[in-house]
Enzyme design. Structure first.
Site, PDB file in Angstrom:
ATOM      1  CE  LYS A 242      43.052  33.824  45.005  1.00 33.78           C
ATOM      2  NZ  LYS A 242      43.575  34.547  46.155  1.00 33.78           N
ATOM      3  CG  ASP A 295      45.667  37.130  46.243  1.00 32.97           C
ATOM      4  OD1 ASP A 295      46.502  36.228  46.015  1.00 32.97           O
ATOM      5  OD2 ASP A 295      44.825  37.041  47.146  1.00 32.97           O
ATOM      6  CG  ASP A 319      44.637  39.854  29.884  1.00 34.17           C
ATOM      7  OD1 ASP A 319      45.396  40.711  29.418  1.00 34.17           O
ATOM      8  OD2 ASP A 319      43.458  39.727  29.548  1.00 34.17           O
TER       9      ASP A 319
END
Ligand code: NAP
Length: 437
Positions: A242, A295, A319
């Site tokens: 990100k 995302d 995760d």
């Protein structure tokens, strides 16, 4: 719990703890010749932590399958001596600590072990034993293969396209646990430092956490993922980050990973930015290295599944993505992982303690079976690891499932179910299939 007791007994002594750990009567520790280079005796001692919640059920089921696979592969020439290491609720009850020093020393000595899930409370209480073990033994790579077995329920149309290996950095990022409650003295100090030294104002009721990501930590996990991709002739390595928002942590992770690809794997890889030089095609024999923003990638894994192969990510993204990936092929009950460091390894299922199913003989033990299979693969016992995977595959293909999997199935998937079994009975079937291979 009666079933569990009888399974425990059938395992012929797994605990040599009499106030202190005593050496098992046979077997030797696995040693390391160099980084990730284990030297394995024919009869290694492998400690296991049976875990909290559903941990004991799935652990003992998995141990039986591993023993069958090792027996079938090596006919008695190789054997594992299992050695129970106490941690979590059981250790708290017996020794007053969740991760006793004696257990740490035992795991340090035997180096390669299995760990079932351990409970960690949310928002307070004790710190995660899982995270402590990963940090203590510098298990910097969490490796999670996610592959579809025919027969498993899936929410996507082409689950057979799911064949991923996720390399999640395991020691840094927000998981280092460097955080302060909003009203602590430390949080006040940090807020004051930020305001006075750096001109950053935070609200007086803001809790604070740090997200360190280092070049060193990134380069070593990137190296491992790229090496794996080369040795296993994979197609693509995707760096998940990100970095558009967290430029100096996740953005840097991306840059440092590319750096390793170019510096150390130049002859084996092509970067996505270089594709125009090759007419938009990946040259024969090369691995494509690209990156995707987290995302976007989480949704593309559903819509463009086959574009993903090896995924390299910082800790928190890893995760998230591994649970999503597990959901594509039957859920957490079938998702294994192994934590690898230069001189220690810890295999574990991805799932947690699922307390509502504890003691019910309900959940599928495949995640633990496959995690132990990864352990076998990483110590070089490939024949046994292959047998174990084939045993699981044959069990699903023959229509044997557990209730947790069947409830996720639609009508057409249910038509292939021959029997809905409990945890131990499912393991019995896998053992039978392994023995018949
Ligand atoms: P969880 O234990 O993984 O359970 C979440 C849900 O996943 C369960 O309610 C169940 O869903 C499903 N599930 C989990 N394991 C399954 C299995 N073997 N077979 C089938 N379904 C399974 O996660 P959690 O509720 O977030 O955490 C519970 C405890 O586990 C916490 O204390 C947490 O800290 C700990 N934990 C430990 C580890 C670890 O040791 N590595 C990892 C994660 C969590 P349904 O409700 O839909 O049936």
């Amino acid at each position: 719990m009666e079933v569990l007791e009888s399974v425990r007994k059938r395992l012929e002594g797994v605990c040599w703890f009499e106030g202190r750990y005593v050496d098992p009567p046979e077997g030797r520790p696995i040693e390391f010749r160099g980084p990730i280079d284990p030297s394995v005796p024919d009869v290694p001692v492998i400690p296991f932590i049976e875990g909290d919640g559903i941990g004991p059920e799935v652990t003992y089921a998995a141990i039986r399958v591993v023993n069958a696979a090792v027996r079938r592969a090596y006919g008695g020439a190789r054997r594992i001596v299992w050695y129970e290491a106490l941690a979590g609720n059981k250790a708290e009850k017996l020794l007053g600590e969740r991760l006793p020093q004696q257990t740490i020393e035992l795991l340090r000595r035997y180096k390669v072990f299995f760990k079932a899930p351990l409970e960690t409370p949310i928002g307070g209480g004790w710190r995660s034993v899982n995270v402590a073990l990963r940090q203590m033994f510098d298990l910097y790579a969490n490796i999670r293969p996610v592959k579809y077995f025919p027969g498993l329920p899936s929410p996507i149309k082409r689950p057979e396209a799911v064949d991923l290996v996720i390399f999640r950095e395991n020691t840094e990022d927000v998981y280092m646990g460097i955080e302060w409650q909003w009203d602590s003295e430390e949080a006040r100090k940090v807020r004051r430092f930020l305001r006075e030294e750096l001109g950053v104002s935070l609200r007086d009721d803001a809790g604070i956490g740090l997200k360190p990501i280092s070049r060193f930590g990134t380069r070593r996990i990137a190296r491992l993922a790229l090496k794996f991709a080369v040795e296993n002739r994979r197609r693509v390595v995707t760096i998940m980050h990100k970095g558009n928002i967290m430029k100096y942590t996740e953005g840097a992770f991306r840059d440092w990973a590319y750096e390793v690809a170019v510096e150390e794997f130049r002859d084996h890889v092509v970067l996505e930015s270089e594709l125009p030089q090759y007419g938009g095609q990946v040259p024969e024999g090369r691995i494509l290295v690209n990156d995707r923003i987290a995302d976007n990638m989480l949704q593309q894994l559903l819509t463009r599944t086959s574009e993903y192969d090896v995924i390299l990510s910082p800790n928190l993204n890893g995760d998230y993505v591994s649970d999503e990936a597990a959901g594509l092929v039957g859920g957490l009950g079938v998702a294994p992982g192994i934590d690898v460091g230069d001189f220690h390894m810890m295999a574990e299922p991805v799932h947690g303690t699922a307390p509502k199913y504890a003691g019910k003989n309900y959940v599928n033990p495949t995640a633990s079976i496959l995690a132990m299979g990864l352990l076998l693969r990483f110590i070089g016992w490939r024949e046994a690891a292959d047998m174990l995977v084939r045993g699981v595959e044959a069990t699903f293909a023959a229509g044997y499932f557990t209730g947790d999997l069947v409830r996720q199935m639609d009508e057409s998937e249910r038509a292939r179910v021959r029997a809905v079994l409990g945890t131990q009975e499912f393991a019995d079937r896998v053992v039978e299939f392994v023995e018949s291979l």
